[in-house]
Motif scaffolding. Sequence first.
Motif, PDB file in Angstrom:
ATOM      1  N   VAL A 141      29.312   3.977 133.134  1.00 33.09           N
ATOM      2  CA  VAL A 141      30.408   4.423 132.275  1.00 33.09           C
ATOM      3  C   VAL A 141      30.079   4.084 130.825  1.00 33.09           C
ATOM      4  O   VAL A 141      29.272   3.195 130.536  1.00 33.09           O
ATOM      5  CB  VAL A 141      31.751   3.763 132.663  1.00 33.09           C
ATOM      6  CG1 VAL A 141      32.193   4.197 134.049  1.00 33.09           C
ATOM      7  CG2 VAL A 141      31.661   2.250 132.570  1.00 33.09           C
ATOM      8  N   LEU A 142      30.725   4.814 129.909  1.00 36.05           N
ATOM      9  CA  LEU A 142      30.603   4.512 128.489  1.00 36.05           C
ATOM     10  C   LEU A 142      31.531   3.343 128.167  1.00 36.05           C
ATOM     11  O   LEU A 142      32.722   3.388 128.451  1.00 36.05           O
ATOM     12  CB  LEU A 142      30.986   5.741 127.665  1.00 36.05           C
ATOM     13  CG  LEU A 142      30.886   5.601 126.140  1.00 36.05           C
ATOM     14  CD1 LEU A 142      29.440   5.325 125.718  1.00 36.05           C
ATOM     15  CD2 LEU A 142      31.407   6.856 125.458  1.00 36.05           C
ATOM     16  N   HIS A 143      30.968   2.296 127.588  1.00 38.83           N
ATOM     17  CA  HIS A 143      31.744   1.090 127.301  1.00 38.83           C
ATOM     18  C   HIS A 143      31.426   0.651 125.881  1.00 38.83           C
ATOM     19  O   HIS A 143      30.255   0.394 125.553  1.00 38.83           O
ATOM     20  CB  HIS A 143      31.388  -0.009 128.303  1.00 38.83           C
ATOM     21  CG  HIS A 143      32.220  -1.244 128.187  1.00 38.83           C
ATOM     22  ND1 HIS A 143      33.595  -1.214 128.128  1.00 38.83           N
ATOM     23  CD2 HIS A 143      31.864  -2.566 128.116  1.00 38.83           C
ATOM     24  CE1 HIS A 143      34.066  -2.446 128.035  1.00 38.83           C
ATOM     25  NE2 HIS A 143      33.042  -3.284 128.021  1.00 38.83           N
ATOM     26  N   ILE A 144      32.458   0.598 125.008  1.00 37.43           N
ATOM     27  CA  ILE A 144      32.251   0.224 123.609  1.00 37.43           C
ATOM     28  C   ILE A 144      33.234  -0.895 123.265  1.00 37.43           C
ATOM     29  O   ILE A 144      34.246  -0.677 122.590  1.00 37.43           O
ATOM     30  CB  ILE A 144      32.429   1.440 122.664  1.00 37.43           C
ATOM     31  CG1 ILE A 144      31.582   2.615 123.145  1.00 37.43           C
ATOM     32  CG2 ILE A 144      32.050   1.075 121.234  1.00 37.43           C
ATOM     33  CD1 ILE A 144      31.758   3.885 122.333  1.00 37.43           C
ATOM     34  N   PRO A 145      32.986  -2.114 123.740  1.00 38.17           N
ATOM     35  CA  PRO A 145      33.910  -3.221 123.468  1.00 38.17           C
ATOM     36  C   PRO A 145      33.989  -3.523 121.977  1.00 38.17           C
ATOM     37  O   PRO A 145      32.970  -3.586 121.289  1.00 38.17           O
ATOM     38  CB  PRO A 145      33.284  -4.395 124.239  1.00 38.17           C
ATOM     39  CG  PRO A 145      31.841  -4.029 124.412  1.00 38.17           C
ATOM     40  CD  PRO A 145      31.801  -2.548 124.524  1.00 38.17           C
ATOM     41  N   GLY A 146      35.211  -3.673 121.480  1.00 37.21           N
ATOM     42  CA  GLY A 146      35.399  -3.938 120.058  1.00 37.21           C
ATOM     43  C   GLY A 146      35.368  -2.689 119.206  1.00 37.21           C
ATOM     44  O   GLY A 146      35.477  -2.766 117.985  1.00 37.21           O
ATOM     45  N   GLY A 147      35.249  -1.517 119.856  1.00 38.50           N
ATOM     46  CA  GLY A 147      35.084  -0.267 119.127  1.00 38.50           C
ATOM     47  C   GLY A 147      36.373   0.425 118.731  1.00 38.50           C
ATOM     48  O   GLY A 147      36.335   1.516 118.145  1.00 38.50           O
ATOM     49  N   GLY A 148      37.526  -0.173 119.048  1.00 38.25           N
ATOM     50  CA  GLY A 148      38.785   0.453 118.652  1.00 38.25           C
ATOM     51  C   GLY A 148      38.974   1.829 119.275  1.00 38.25           C
ATOM     52  O   GLY A 148      38.863   2.001 120.483  1.00 38.25           O
ATOM     53  N   ILE A 149      39.220   2.831 118.428  1.00 37.62           N
ATOM     54  CA  ILE A 149      39.488   4.188 118.917  1.00 37.62           C
ATOM     55  C   ILE A 149      38.220   4.958 119.284  1.00 37.62           C
ATOM     56  O   ILE A 149      38.298   6.114 119.692  1.00 37.62           O
ATOM     57  CB  ILE A 149      40.272   5.030 117.892  1.00 37.62           C
ATOM     58  CG1 ILE A 149      39.438   5.250 116.618  1.00 37.62           C
ATOM     59  CG2 ILE A 149      41.607   4.406 117.570  1.00 37.62           C
ATOM     60  CD1 ILE A 149      40.013   6.286 115.680  1.00 37.62           C
ATOM     61  N   LYS A 153      35.811   5.148 121.671  1.00 31.29           N
ATOM     62  CA  LYS A 153      35.605   5.805 122.963  1.00 31.29           C
ATOM     63  C   LYS A 153      36.627   6.911 123.191  1.00 31.29           C
ATOM     64  O   LYS A 153      36.273   8.023 123.625  1.00 31.29           O
ATOM     65  CB  LYS A 153      35.672   4.776 124.098  1.00 31.29           C
ATOM     66  CG  LYS A 153      35.449   5.397 125.479  1.00 31.29           C
ATOM     67  CD  LYS A 153      35.493   4.350 126.576  1.00 31.29           C
ATOM     68  CE  LYS A 153      35.364   5.002 127.953  1.00 31.29           C
ATOM     69  NZ  LYS A 153      35.415   3.991 129.039  1.00 31.29           N
ATOM     70  N   LEU A 154      37.899   6.643 122.914  1.00 27.47           N
ATOM     71  CA  LEU A 154      38.944   7.642 123.130  1.00 27.47           C
ATOM     72  C   LEU A 154      38.722   8.867 122.258  1.00 27.47           C
ATOM     73  O   LEU A 154      38.798  10.005 122.740  1.00 27.47           O
ATOM     74  CB  LEU A 154      40.321   7.043 122.850  1.00 27.47           C
ATOM     75  CG  LEU A 154      41.511   7.999 122.974  1.00 27.47           C
ATOM     76  CD1 LEU A 154      41.621   8.554 124.391  1.00 27.47           C
ATOM     77  CD2 LEU A 154      42.810   7.296 122.571  1.00 27.47           C
ATOM     78  N   LEU A 155      38.407   8.655 120.987  1.00 27.04           N
ATOM     79  CA  LEU A 155      38.206   9.786 120.082  1.00 27.04           C
ATOM     80  C   LEU A 155      36.982  10.604 120.490  1.00 27.04           C
ATOM     81  O   LEU A 155      36.997  11.836 120.424  1.00 27.04           O
ATOM     82  CB  LEU A 155      38.047   9.276 118.650  1.00 27.04           C
ATOM     83  CG  LEU A 155      38.164  10.296 117.517  1.00 27.04           C
ATOM     84  CD1 LEU A 155      39.459  11.091 117.611  1.00 27.04           C
ATOM     85  CD2 LEU A 155      38.055   9.600 116.166  1.00 27.04           C
ATOM     86  N   PHE A 156      35.952   9.918 120.950  1.00 23.05           N
ATOM     87  CA  PHE A 156      34.736  10.623 121.378  1.00 23.05           C
ATOM     88  C   PHE A 156      34.997  11.440 122.641  1.00 23.05           C
ATOM     89  O   PHE A 156      34.628  12.622 122.714  1.00 23.05           O
ATOM     90  CB  PHE A 156      33.607   9.620 121.629  1.00 23.05           C
ATOM     91  CG  PHE A 156      32.333  10.248 122.127  1.00 23.05           C
ATOM     92  CD1 PHE A 156      31.508  10.959 121.261  1.00 23.05           C
ATOM     93  CD2 PHE A 156      31.969  10.139 123.458  1.00 23.05           C
ATOM     94  CE1 PHE A 156      30.339  11.559 121.720  1.00 23.05           C
ATOM     95  CE2 PHE A 156      30.803  10.728 123.921  1.00 23.05           C
ATOM     96  CZ  PHE A 156      29.988  11.442 123.052  1.00 23.05           C
ATOM     97  N   THR A 157      35.633  10.846 123.639  1.00 22.60           N
ATOM     98  CA  THR A 157      35.871  11.572 124.895  1.00 22.60           C
ATOM     99  C   THR A 157      36.848  12.725 124.692  1.00 22.60           C
ATOM    100  O   THR A 157      36.682  13.793 125.295  1.00 22.60           O
ATOM    101  CB  THR A 157      36.404  10.610 125.979  1.00 22.60           C
ATOM    102  OG1 THR A 157      37.562   9.922 125.495  1.00 22.60           O
ATOM    103  CG2 THR A 157      35.347   9.593 126.369  1.00 22.60           C
TER     104      THR A 157
END
Length: 265
Positions: free
Chosen positions: A182-190, A192-196
Motif C-alpha cells: 500500500v501507499l503509506h506517507i506518514p506525516g504527509g498530511g493531505i 495521500k488523499l489528494l493524490f489518490t
Amino acid sequence: MFVPCDRGGGSAAPDFKGFTLLMPAVSVGNVGQLAIDLVISTLDMTKVGYFYTDCLVPMVGNNPYATAEENSMELSINAEVYSLPSKKLVVLQIRSPFIKNKYRPFCETLLSWVKSSKCARVVLLSSSHAYQRDDEQLLGTPLRYLLTPDLEKAVGGRMKELNWKEMEKVAAYPGINNTDKVLHIPGGGITKLLFTESCSEGIQMAVLLKFCSEGDNIPDAFVLVNYLNEWLQLIKSEVSTVWSKWKIPSSWRLLFGNGLPPALF
C-alpha cells in the motif's frame, strides 16, 4: 474557492488555463511550505487572490515577502494564490494547519477549482517522517516522487531520464503479510488523499517529497525546491551552491535569522 484580488479596476479573474498549479502539503517540518516560499520570493510572483475555505485554521499576518516599508504592512491570510504568466505557473501557498476532519472537503474543493480553472497539472510538495521508512526506503536519496496515471503518460520518461526514485509502496501488514503493498506517507498530511483522489478524477498530479525529521527544516526546503527545479527549470541552475540560487523571503529573517548562513542575508 478561489477569490481574485480586488484591484479596483474591475478586471476579470486571472486565466489559469494550461498553467501548472504548485502547492504544498501541510506536512512534517513544513518543508513544502518553506519550499513554496522560496519559489514565490525568487520568482517575485504576484498575488492574484486567495483560496477561501473553512478547512484551515484562520490566520492573518503581515506580508511575508515584503521588500520595502511600503508593502510590509500588506496583510496575508491562510491560503493565497500567486501567479507568473510568463512561466504559466500558479502557486497556492497554505500557511495554517487543517481543521480536524476537514481533509476531504478541502481536497474536493481544490480539485473542483483545478478542473474549473483548467490547470494543466498539479505539483504537490510534501514530506514524510524519516524514522518511519522501511528498509527499501532507507537506500539512496531521501527524495521521492509520485505521478498519477494521466501524468505518467506525459512525463514518466522524463523522470526516468532524471534518475528519480518513485515512492515505494510498503507492506500493508508487515511481518504478517509482506505481499500486499500500500501507499503509506506518514506525516504527509493531505498528500495521500489528494493524490489518490486525483488518480480517481483523472487529474494530472505529481507529488515530490522528502523524508525528514522535525527541527530546522530550512536545508530540507532547499533540497526539495532544487529537486523541483531539476524538472521544471524555474530558475537557472548553474550556480554551484545550493543556498545562493534562491531568494530568502523577509519573513524568514524574522523567524530564523540567527539560524541562516550569513551568505543568505
